[in-house]
Design an enzyme around this catalytic site. Structure first.
Site, PDB file in Angstrom:
ATOM      1  N   GLN A 114       0.852  -1.198   0.000  1.00  0.00           N
ATOM      2  CA  GLN A 114       0.000   0.000   0.000  1.00  0.00           C
ATOM      3  C   GLN A 114       0.881   1.239   0.000  1.00  0.00           C
ATOM      4  O   GLN A 114       1.816   1.345   0.788  1.00  0.00           O
ATOM      5  CB  GLN A 114      -0.855  -0.020   1.278  1.00  0.00           C
ATOM      6  CG  GLN A 114      -1.215   1.329   1.849  1.00  0.00           C
ATOM      7  CD  GLN A 114      -2.476   1.897   1.245  1.00  0.00           C
ATOM      8  OE1 GLN A 114      -3.343   1.154   0.811  1.00  0.00           O
ATOM      9  NE2 GLN A 114      -2.575   3.195   1.213  1.00  0.00           N
ATOM     10  N   THR A 115       0.590   2.190  -0.876  1.00  0.00           N
ATOM     11  CA  THR A 115       1.348   3.432  -0.861  1.00  0.00           C
ATOM     12  C   THR A 115       0.500   4.575  -1.404  1.00  0.00           C
ATOM     13  O   THR A 115      -0.395   4.366  -2.214  1.00  0.00           O
ATOM     14  CB  THR A 115       2.646   3.311  -1.689  1.00  0.00           C
ATOM     15  OG1 THR A 115       3.371   4.536  -1.634  1.00  0.00           O
ATOM     16  CG2 THR A 115       2.355   2.968  -3.138  1.00  0.00           C
ATOM     17  N   ARG A 116       0.795   5.788  -0.925  1.00  0.00           N
ATOM     18  CA  ARG A 116       0.183   7.005  -1.462  1.00  0.00           C
ATOM     19  C   ARG A 116       1.272   7.979  -1.891  1.00  0.00           C
ATOM     20  O   ARG A 116       0.981   9.128  -2.200  1.00  0.00           O
ATOM     21  CB  ARG A 116      -0.727   7.662  -0.425  1.00  0.00           C
ATOM     22  CG  ARG A 116      -0.090   7.958   0.893  1.00  0.00           C
ATOM     23  CD  ARG A 116      -0.994   8.755   1.818  1.00  0.00           C
ATOM     24  NE  ARG A 116      -0.402  10.013   2.190  1.00  0.00           N
ATOM     25  CZ  ARG A 116       0.421  10.185   3.207  1.00  0.00           C
ATOM     26  NH1 ARG A 116       0.761   9.155   3.969  1.00  0.00           N
ATOM     27  NH2 ARG A 116       0.918  11.378   3.466  1.00  0.00           N
TER      28      ARG A 116
ATOM     29  N   HIS B 213      10.634   5.218  -3.899  1.00  0.00           N
ATOM     30  CA  HIS B 213      12.064   5.477  -4.041  1.00  0.00           C
ATOM     31  C   HIS B 213      12.843   4.206  -3.694  1.00  0.00           C
ATOM     32  O   HIS B 213      12.255   3.138  -3.503  1.00  0.00           O
ATOM     33  CB  HIS B 213      12.454   6.655  -3.157  1.00  0.00           C
ATOM     34  CG  HIS B 213      11.678   7.907  -3.458  1.00  0.00           C
ATOM     35  ND1 HIS B 213      11.777   8.570  -4.668  1.00  0.00           N
ATOM     36  CD2 HIS B 213      10.744   8.586  -2.731  1.00  0.00           C
ATOM     37  CE1 HIS B 213      10.964   9.614  -4.668  1.00  0.00           C
ATOM     38  NE2 HIS B 213      10.323   9.640  -3.512  1.00  0.00           N
TER      39      HIS B 213
ATOM     40  N   HIS C 121      11.722   2.156  -0.672  1.00  0.00           N
ATOM     41  CA  HIS C 121      10.484   1.408  -0.855  1.00  0.00           C
ATOM     42  C   HIS C 121      10.721   0.155  -1.688  1.00  0.00           C
ATOM     43  O   HIS C 121      10.146  -0.905  -1.408  1.00  0.00           O
ATOM     44  CB  HIS C 121       9.440   2.288  -1.546  1.00  0.00           C
ATOM     45  CG  HIS C 121       9.147   3.558  -0.833  1.00  0.00           C
ATOM     46  ND1 HIS C 121       9.585   4.776  -1.288  1.00  0.00           N
ATOM     47  CD2 HIS C 121       8.466   3.812   0.318  1.00  0.00           C
ATOM     48  CE1 HIS C 121       9.177   5.718  -0.465  1.00  0.00           C
ATOM     49  NE2 HIS C 121       8.498   5.167   0.523  1.00  0.00           N
TER      50      HIS C 121
ATOM     51  N   GLY D 105       4.047  -0.924   7.030  1.00  0.00           N
ATOM     52  CA  GLY D 105       5.261  -0.156   7.283  1.00  0.00           C
ATOM     53  C   GLY D 105       5.170   0.689   8.540  1.00  0.00           C
ATOM     54  O   GLY D 105       4.173   0.659   9.277  1.00  0.00           O
ATOM     55  N   ARG D 106       6.213   1.433   8.768  1.00  0.00           N
ATOM     56  CA  ARG D 106       6.242   2.366   9.897  1.00  0.00           C
ATOM     57  C   ARG D 106       5.260   3.512   9.630  1.00  0.00           C
ATOM     58  O   ARG D 106       5.144   3.983   8.512  1.00  0.00           O
ATOM     59  CB  ARG D 106       7.663   2.907  10.061  1.00  0.00           C
ATOM     60  CG  ARG D 106       7.877   3.793  11.274  1.00  0.00           C
ATOM     61  CD  ARG D 106       9.322   4.290  11.320  1.00  0.00           C
ATOM     62  NE  ARG D 106       9.618   5.000  12.559  1.00  0.00           N
ATOM     63  CZ  ARG D 106       9.360   6.285  12.780  1.00  0.00           C
ATOM     64  NH1 ARG D 106       8.776   7.003  11.830  1.00  0.00           N
ATOM     65  NH2 ARG D 106       9.666   6.861  13.925  1.00  0.00           N
TER      66      ARG D 106
ATOM     67  N   MET E 193      13.331   1.829   6.488  1.00  0.00           N
ATOM     68  CA  MET E 193      14.562   1.459   5.786  1.00  0.00           C
ATOM     69  C   MET E 193      15.458   2.693   5.684  1.00  0.00           C
ATOM     70  O   MET E 193      14.991   3.781   5.334  1.00  0.00           O
ATOM     71  CB  MET E 193      14.239   0.942   4.392  1.00  0.00           C
ATOM     72  CG  MET E 193      13.303  -0.256   4.360  1.00  0.00           C
ATOM     73  SD  MET E 193      14.038  -1.760   5.026  1.00  0.00           S
ATOM     74  CE  MET E 193      15.268  -2.121   3.766  1.00  0.00           C
TER      75      MET E 193
ATOM     76  N   ARG F  17     -21.640  33.177   1.794  1.00  0.00           N
ATOM     77  CA  ARG F  17     -20.275  33.699   1.905  1.00  0.00           C
ATOM     78  C   ARG F  17     -19.250  32.582   1.720  1.00  0.00           C
ATOM     79  O   ARG F  17     -18.231  32.759   1.059  1.00  0.00           O
ATOM     80  CB  ARG F  17     -20.087  34.404   3.247  1.00  0.00           C
ATOM     81  CG  ARG F  17     -20.671  35.812   3.255  1.00  0.00           C
ATOM     82  CD  ARG F  17     -20.407  36.535   4.566  1.00  0.00           C
ATOM     83  NE  ARG F  17     -21.288  36.065   5.629  1.00  0.00           N
ATOM     84  CZ  ARG F  17     -21.257  36.504   6.876  1.00  0.00           C
ATOM     85  NH1 ARG F  17     -20.358  37.419   7.223  1.00  0.00           N
ATOM     86  NH2 ARG F  17     -22.095  36.055   7.777  1.00  0.00           N
TER      87      ARG F  17
ATOM     88  N   ILE G 156     -12.993  38.798   2.356  1.00  0.00           N
ATOM     89  CA  ILE G 156     -12.919  38.821   3.819  1.00  0.00           C
ATOM     90  C   ILE G 156     -12.606  37.413   4.323  1.00  0.00           C
ATOM     91  O   ILE G 156     -11.737  37.235   5.176  1.00  0.00           O
ATOM     92  CB  ILE G 156     -14.236  39.348   4.427  1.00  0.00           C
ATOM     93  CG1 ILE G 156     -14.417  40.830   4.072  1.00  0.00           C
ATOM     94  CG2 ILE G 156     -14.244  39.167   5.953  1.00  0.00           C
ATOM     95  CD1 ILE G 156     -15.768  41.395   4.472  1.00  0.00           C
TER      96      ILE G 156
END
Length: 572
Positions: A194-196, A200, A203, A288-289, A330, A448, A474
């Site tokens: 899983q990653t967002r 690199h 990973h 992961g962490r 890592m 507003r 404003i």
């Protein structure tokens, strides 16, 4: 269909109807709700079975059980509430037993919902139980309190058509399609990552080690729905994932996209992610962490412990039926010229790492990104969409009381930037916008807010295309200003300038006599008199124009823009 692992709950709950054309025709005669981006993600994953065993938005009983104990009413473990939040006005016409049509933002009918429950949630209780905090610095808490509708609806869904995606079509597998692909490839053990974020070297090393450890094939399964505000856009990330995939041994790994709306819910979210991956046919899940953590709260403390997710998944491993593969952070060890888990670093070894904050700084300032951190092709991809700040579009958002000096500063800044040249500059002053963009709006709080969000949308489009937007409403409410920031920061720079001129000075400057009319009760809901102005807590710049000449005030703005890198230094 050959399955490597059964879906969570024993069956894949695919909710599409059989006669699409007939269903579409029925939708025209029903009350209709236009889905928000987050709701659209939830509906897509409900319909395709990714949220099995759910068959729609949760009933009140299921919701209460999940919030309190992470369990549906029948006792099934489920960590995150999946609810349809709507406005009070819409809810008034959505009676239990009634059918409603759910549409995408373009009006296409996506699903029917048989309303079974309608209730007003205790959002503070939900935030404390599910997220562990009511702090608006948590993106899910901010959504809950500032964006989500006041009423929840629950009920079973019948799918009409899947949401349309024009991007990366060959990488968008449903749970059934992905299971069939695993069977075609002969994969029986699959570990999901899983990653967002872009991938690199750290990973890649982590995922490669995880796959080796459990002797499984690797599924890179990034979220391309909603992630944390400020994250790299998914188009850039997917191109980075495609580069990364070429670094793995052939035939061992694949990439698929997940249209999930993340809540950044830490341990609970990690458990949710694991269940979703089981529905997609995975047998193992990398944890992961700081998994799914939004970072720090408004007091500078971490929302979750770095390994809280490890502990929660370990506690429920047998029940969810997918094996968690825990990993520590890592780090790169210079003497070994390789990445290792942080707990394997030996005394005296030199550790190198680049945080996400540091990477963004290097991109913003055009500083070198070392090869030990990422691959050249990934760095080049990031630089394509994240040029140095002096080449980016940006928005300067002036906010303050009427008469504070916003329009004066905005006009002066526009002239200064046009003198300098290099980018197109657009002024979105409050009065100008009211005339040309929001002439039909009144001055209620709702109107507003809508006016400010319109300004934010236009500014985001200008910023995205490399221009400068100067806004001077404003904008009295902090939640609305945060929404504008979240529109703009993913596509460029955002500089909030609080024009903090005191109220008494603003009243003295009152050329239109508005304050006097408000004091006399002739104008109701006037900001600063009988309606609050919520001062920014942490703007990029605060300027009190009462003791400064306009030239002095605008110099402070220009110096801030230069310090932040939006105005290039000589030979920059």
């Amino acid at each position: 269909m050959k399955q490597t692992i059964s879906p969570y709950g024993g069956a894949l709950k695919e909710l599409f109807g059989t006669n699409t054309n007939a269903l579409k025709g029925q939708a025209f005669d029903l009350p209709e709700w236009t889905l928000s981006q987050r709701q659209l993600c939830d509906v897509e994953l409900l319909l395709c079975g990714a949220f099995s065993p759910l068959e729609g938005f949760m009933s009140q009983a299921d919701y209460a059980g999940v919030v309190e104990h992470m369990r549906l009413a029948d006792g099934t473990l489920w960590p995150m509430p999946i609810t349809l939040d709507v406005s009070e006005a819409f809810a008034a016409g959505a009676q239990p037993g009634q059918r409603i049509a759910l549409r995408d933002p373009e009006g296409l009918p996506i699903a029917f919902m048989e309303v079974s429950d309608r209730w007003v949630p205790d959002k503070a209780h939900e935030a404390r139980c599910v997220l562990g905090s009511e702090d608006r610095a948590h993106p899910a808490a901010a959504y809950l309190f500032e964006t989500a509708g006041a009423v929840y609806l629950g009920g079973r869904l019948t799918g009409i058509t899947a949401p349309t995606h024009y991007d990366f079509k060959t990488l968008r597998y449903t749970p059934r399609q992905l299971r069939e692909e695993f069977a075609r490839r002969g994969w029986s053990r699959v570990v999901a990552f899983q990653t967002r974020n872009p991938m690199h070297r750290a990973h890649l090393e982590l995922t490669f080690r995880a796959a080796q450890r459990v002797e499984a094939n690797l599924l890179i399964h990034p979220v391309v729905g909603m992630t944390k505000p400020g994250d790299v856009d998914h188009y850039t990330r997917v191109r980075c994932y495609e580069h990364a995939l070429r670094r793995f041994p052939e035939q061992t790994s694949m990439l698929s996209l997940l249209p999930l709306a993340m809540r950044m819910g830490g341990p609970r979210e990690a458990l949710w992610h694991a269940i979703i991956r089981r529905n997609y046919g995975c047998t193992h899940f990398i944890v992961g962490r700081d998994h799914a953590s939004p970072g720090k709260d408004s007091q500078g403390r971490e929302f979750y412990g770095p390994y809280d997710a490890h502990e929660l998944l370990a506690a429920h491993r047998d029940e969810i039926g997918i094996e968690p593969v825990p990993f520590q952070a890592m780090v790169y060890v210079e003497e070994r010229a390789e990445y290792v888990p942080v707990d394997e670093v030996e005394a005296g070894e030199t550790v190198k790492s680049i945080s996400g904050t540091e990477l963004r700084r290097r991109l913003r300032e055009g500083i070198d990104i070392p090869d030990w951190f990422t691959y050249p092709e990934i760095a080049a991809e990031l630089r394509r969409t994240h040029p140095p700040r002096h080449r980016q579009g940006f928005t300067v958002f002036f906010t303050g009381l009427s008469g504070a000096g916003k329009s004066t500063l905005a006009n002066a800044l526009m002239v200064k930037l046009m003198e300098t040249g290099g980018r197109p500059v657009t002024l979105l002053d409050g009065d100008i916008v009211r005339t040309h963009l929001s002439s039909e709006l009144g001055f209620s709080r709702e109107h507003r807010d809508l006016n400010v969000r319109r300004i934010g949308f236009v500014a985001s489009e200008i910023t995205k295309n490399g221009g400068v937007a100067i806004c001077a409403p404003i904008a009295p409410y902090a939640a609305t200003r945060r929404q504008v920031r979240e529109m703009i920061e993913p596509v460029g720079g955002f500089v909030e300038v609080h024009v903090a001129t005191p109220l008494d000075v603003c009243e003295e400057r009152d050329r239109k006599g508005l304050y006097a009319k408000a004091r006399a009760g002739l104008i109701k809901g006037f900001t600063g008199i009988d309606d609050p102005y919520e001062s920014p807590v942490d703007p990029e710049l605060r300027v009190d124009t009462s003791g400064l000449l306009p030239e002095q005030s605008i110099q402070r703005v220009l110096l801030k823009l230069e310090a932040m890198g939006f105005i290039a230094k000589p030979n920059g």
